[in-house]
Design a protein around this motif. Sequence first.
Motif, mmCIF file in Angstrom:
data_model
loop_
_atom_site.group_PDB
_atom_site.id
_atom_site.type_symbol
_atom_site.label_atom_id
_atom_site.label_comp_id
_atom_site.label_asym_id
_atom_site.label_seq_id
_atom_site.Cartn_x
_atom_site.Cartn_y
_atom_site.Cartn_z
ATOM 1 N N TYR A 14 -33.529 -3.442 31.506
ATOM 2 C CA TYR A 14 -33.464 -2.816 32.814
ATOM 3 C C TYR A 14 -32.275 -1.615 32.623
ATOM 4 C CZ TYR A 14 -36.714 -5.870 34.895
ATOM 5 O OH TYR A 14 -37.888 -6.823 34.958
ATOM 6 N N VAL A 17 -29.034 -3.390 31.364
ATOM 7 C CA VAL A 17 -29.144 -4.721 31.631
ATOM 8 C C VAL A 17 -30.213 -5.330 30.755
ATOM 9 C CG1 VAL A 17 -29.543 -6.391 33.157
ATOM 10 C CG2 VAL A 17 -28.123 -4.660 33.982
ATOM 11 N N ALA A 19 -32.309 -7.950 30.447
ATOM 12 C CA ALA A 19 -32.761 -9.210 31.269
ATOM 13 C C ALA A 19 -33.419 -10.377 30.229
ATOM 14 C CB ALA A 19 -33.801 -8.794 32.305
ATOM 15 N N PRO A 38 -29.812 -20.348 35.942
ATOM 16 C CA PRO A 38 -29.083 -19.723 36.955
ATOM 17 C C PRO A 38 -29.709 -18.327 37.566
ATOM 18 C CG PRO A 38 -27.646 -19.119 35.175
ATOM 19 C CD PRO A 38 -28.991 -19.923 34.645
ATOM 20 N N ASN A 39 -29.085 -18.198 38.704
ATOM 21 C CA ASN A 39 -29.782 -16.635 39.260
ATOM 22 C C ASN A 39 -29.198 -15.478 38.226
ATOM 23 O OD1 ASN A 39 -28.289 -17.340 42.344
ATOM 24 N ND2 ASN A 39 -30.329 -17.462 41.463
ATOM 25 N N GLY A 40 -30.257 -14.605 37.646
ATOM 26 C CA GLY A 40 -30.160 -13.546 36.910
ATOM 27 C C GLY A 40 -30.346 -13.915 35.715
ATOM 28 N N ALA A 41 -30.671 -15.257 35.292
ATOM 29 C CA ALA A 41 -30.837 -15.408 33.558
ATOM 30 C C ALA A 41 -32.104 -14.938 33.016
ATOM 31 C CB ALA A 41 -30.955 -17.075 33.764
ATOM 32 N N GLY A 42 -33.212 -14.393 33.923
ATOM 33 C CA GLY A 42 -34.379 -13.868 33.466
ATOM 34 C C GLY A 42 -35.375 -14.586 33.585
ATOM 35 N N LYS A 43 -35.665 -15.535 34.433
ATOM 36 C CA LYS A 43 -36.723 -16.361 34.556
ATOM 37 C C LYS A 43 -37.821 -15.448 35.118
ATOM 38 C CE LYS A 43 -34.481 -19.198 37.402
ATOM 39 N NZ LYS A 43 -33.140 -18.517 37.564
ATOM 40 N N THR A 44 -37.541 -14.817 36.221
ATOM 41 C CA THR A 44 -38.649 -14.064 36.762
ATOM 42 C C THR A 44 -39.167 -12.966 36.086
ATOM 43 O OG1 THR A 44 -37.945 -14.480 38.919
ATOM 44 C CG2 THR A 44 -39.221 -12.488 38.727
ATOM 45 N N THR A 45 -38.212 -12.366 35.389
ATOM 46 C CA THR A 45 -38.549 -11.408 34.207
ATOM 47 C C THR A 45 -39.599 -11.904 33.149
ATOM 48 O OG1 THR A 45 -36.493 -10.092 34.455
ATOM 49 C CG2 THR A 45 -37.587 -9.656 32.640
ATOM 50 N N GLN A 84 -42.279 -15.248 42.611
ATOM 51 C CA GLN A 84 -40.930 -16.053 43.521
ATOM 52 C C GLN A 84 -41.032 -15.550 44.861
ATOM 53 O OE1 GLN A 84 -37.178 -15.009 41.770
ATOM 54 N NE2 GLN A 84 -36.002 -16.142 43.201
ATOM 55 N N GLU A 161 -40.202 -20.643 40.546
ATOM 56 C CA GLU A 161 -39.551 -21.280 41.686
ATOM 57 C C GLU A 161 -40.651 -21.782 42.700
ATOM 58 O OE1 GLU A 161 -36.031 -19.792 43.102
ATOM 59 O OE2 GLU A 161 -35.445 -19.042 40.977
ATOM 60 N N GLN A 193 -34.031 -23.512 39.398
ATOM 61 C CA GLN A 193 -32.433 -23.257 39.345
ATOM 62 C C GLN A 193 -32.042 -24.786 38.882
ATOM 63 O OE1 GLN A 193 -32.129 -21.354 42.773
ATOM 64 N NE2 GLN A 193 -32.846 -19.624 42.141
HETATM 65 N N1 LIG Z 1 -36.602 -4.518 38.573
HETATM 66 C C1 LIG Z 1 -35.325 -4.598 38.099
HETATM 67 N N2 LIG Z 1 -34.327 -3.387 37.925
HETATM 68 C C2 LIG Z 1 -33.194 -3.555 37.430
HETATM 69 N N3 LIG Z 1 -32.840 -4.724 36.983
HETATM 70 C C3 LIG Z 1 -33.315 -5.784 37.044
HETATM 71 C C4 LIG Z 1 -34.659 -5.856 37.612
HETATM 72 N N4 LIG Z 1 -35.296 -7.044 37.661
HETATM 73 C C5 LIG Z 1 -34.335 -7.738 37.188
HETATM 74 N N5 LIG Z 1 -33.227 -7.347 36.857
HETATM 75 C C6 LIG Z 1 -32.165 -7.659 36.471
HETATM 76 O O1 LIG Z 1 -32.396 -8.703 35.065
HETATM 77 C C7 LIG Z 1 -31.792 -9.693 35.155
HETATM 78 C C8 LIG Z 1 -32.706 -11.110 35.235
HETATM 79 O O2 LIG Z 1 -33.240 -11.159 36.600
HETATM 80 P P1 LIG Z 1 -34.298 -11.903 37.002
HETATM 81 O O3 LIG Z 1 -35.024 -11.612 38.188
HETATM 82 O O4 LIG Z 1 -35.437 -12.082 35.744
HETATM 83 O O5 LIG Z 1 -33.740 -13.324 36.980
HETATM 84 P P2 LIG Z 1 -34.108 -14.891 37.356
HETATM 85 O O6 LIG Z 1 -33.574 -15.846 36.523
HETATM 86 O O7 LIG Z 1 -35.194 -14.798 37.841
HETATM 87 O O8 LIG Z 1 -33.216 -14.953 38.700
HETATM 88 P P3 LIG Z 1 -33.123 -15.717 40.158
HETATM 89 O O9 LIG Z 1 -32.590 -17.201 39.755
HETATM 90 O O10 LIG Z 1 -32.190 -15.313 41.183
HETATM 91 O O11 LIG Z 1 -34.689 -15.609 40.568
HETATM 92 C C9 LIG Z 1 -30.641 -9.673 36.223
HETATM 93 O O12 LIG Z 1 -29.504 -9.141 35.725
HETATM 94 C C10 LIG Z 1 -31.432 -8.433 37.239
HETATM 95 O O13 LIG Z 1 -30.278 -7.901 37.794
#
Ligand SMILES: Nc1ncnc2c1ncn2[C@@H]1O[C@H](COP(=O)(O)OP(=O)(O)OP(=O)(O)O)[C@@H](O)[C@H]1O
Length: 193
Positions: A14, A17, A19, A38-45, A84, A161, A193
């Motif tokens: 992104y 960043v 992801a 952890p938060n931001g690790a990229g799981k949702t991505t 999520q 999650e 998480q």
């Molecule tokens: N649509 C987007 N635009 C810009 N950056 C994004 C976007 N989606 C995710 N990111 C960035 O990509 C990285 C991974 O995000 P992601 O949502 O995949 O993490 P996560 O592991 O699911 O976190 P969480 O535990 O908080 O749900 C983070 O740095 C986030 O800021």
Amino acid sequence: MSDAITAEGLVKKYGNVTALDGLDLSVPSGTVLALLGPNGAGKTTAVRGLTTLLRPDAGRAVVAGCDVVRDAAELRSRIGVSGQYAAVDEHLTGAENLEMVGRLYHLGAKRSRKRARELLERFDLAEAGDRPVKGYSGGMRRRIDLAGALVADPPVLFLDEPSTGLDPRARAQLWDVIGELVEGGTTLLLTTQ
Ligand SMILES: Nc1ncnc2c1ncn2[C@@H]1O[C@H](COP(=O)(O)OP(=O)(O)OP(=O)(O)O)[C@@H](O)[C@H]1O
Ligand SMILES: [Mg+2]
């Protein structure tokens, strides 16, 4: 055993960043893989990339025999996803939401109705099923969204999650449902998480 989900070198950026930085994984059919981070690790991505909700910048992934980019439409018919954040129509009742999912999967009206009732029961929403979702609590929304992922009995299931926001009882019920699904041969990728 064949893999229901494989990813090789999956990359998603992104802006500046990164992801996902070359994600590799394989999930044999009928097993569970939990992505922990952890938060931001990229799981949702990762979940979004594997379920065609976003297009990876590099790498490849195959889910239920379908390439996530080339066979996206077919892939969607073979999977269930609960994101999520609950993706439900606020103005419809819980039952109507599940029936709508059934119709989108081409289950037909009668089967969709039957399936909706079964799942409302399964997720302790039988009473609430005829009320609009806009009056649901956070945990109830979570449960209706999880139920939605199961409507079509997909062979491959993605739950981002799934237990967040659930009380201990609802959590235990969720693990029961998941246990049964996996016993029945469903492949599951979940995040926590
Ligand atoms: N649509 C987007 N635009 C810009 N950056 C994004 C976007 N989606 C995710 N990111 C960035 O990509 C990285 C991974 O995000 P992601 O949502 O995949 O993490 P996560 O592991 O699911 O976190 P969480 O535990 O908080 O749900 C983070 O740095 C986030 O800021
Ligand atoms: Mg996330």
